[in-house]
Design an enzyme around this catalytic site. Sequence first.
Site, PDB file in Angstrom:
ATOM      1  N   GLY A 106     -14.303 -15.019 -30.175  1.00 20.98           N
ATOM      2  CA  GLY A 106     -14.291 -13.699 -29.565  1.00 20.98           C
ATOM      3  C   GLY A 106     -14.001 -12.569 -30.528  1.00 20.98           C
ATOM      4  O   GLY A 106     -13.762 -11.446 -30.096  1.00 20.98           O
ATOM      5  N   CYS A 107     -14.011 -12.848 -31.820  1.00 20.66           N
ATOM      6  CA  CYS A 107     -13.759 -11.804 -32.821  1.00 20.66           C
ATOM      7  C   CYS A 107     -15.048 -11.477 -33.561  1.00 20.66           C
ATOM      8  O   CYS A 107     -15.855 -12.361 -33.830  1.00 20.66           O
ATOM      9  CB  CYS A 107     -12.711 -12.277 -33.835  1.00 20.66           C
ATOM     10  SG  CYS A 107     -11.078 -12.457 -33.143  1.00 20.66           S
TER      11      CYS A 107
END
Length: 131
Positions: A46-47
């Site tokens: 999710g980065c």
Amino acid sequence: MSKIEKYAEDFSWLDDDERLMHLIDLAKRETSLPGELRTDDRLVNGCMSQIWIDIGLQDQVVNVYYDSDAMITKGITSVVADCFSGITVNEAKALTKEDFEKLGIKQLLSAQRRNGLGSLIDTISKKVHRL
């Protein structure tokens, strides 16, 4: 004073640009995760940037090891990892995303990078809860 409160106090004296420059300065420190441990199973999902996280435990004290491929992200990861490190497992388990809002970092980030910060904190928290 907790580490989060200490960082929040340090950051409170800085305007947004100075806060970003301070995060970049923090990113220049040597990271604690050896290159050979930068593996897919340690990546934070999710980065936008790549962040690798590993957790260690010594005498019931948590240590978070990290690295990232982007300077501001590495600086932020340095702060978050430090806040989870050097405290007991129970203290680390008690930390929440809301605790980190005191830092005033979230406001500096785009929506996608704010999601990444949340993913970073969630990842570390989940790993701590598995100890």
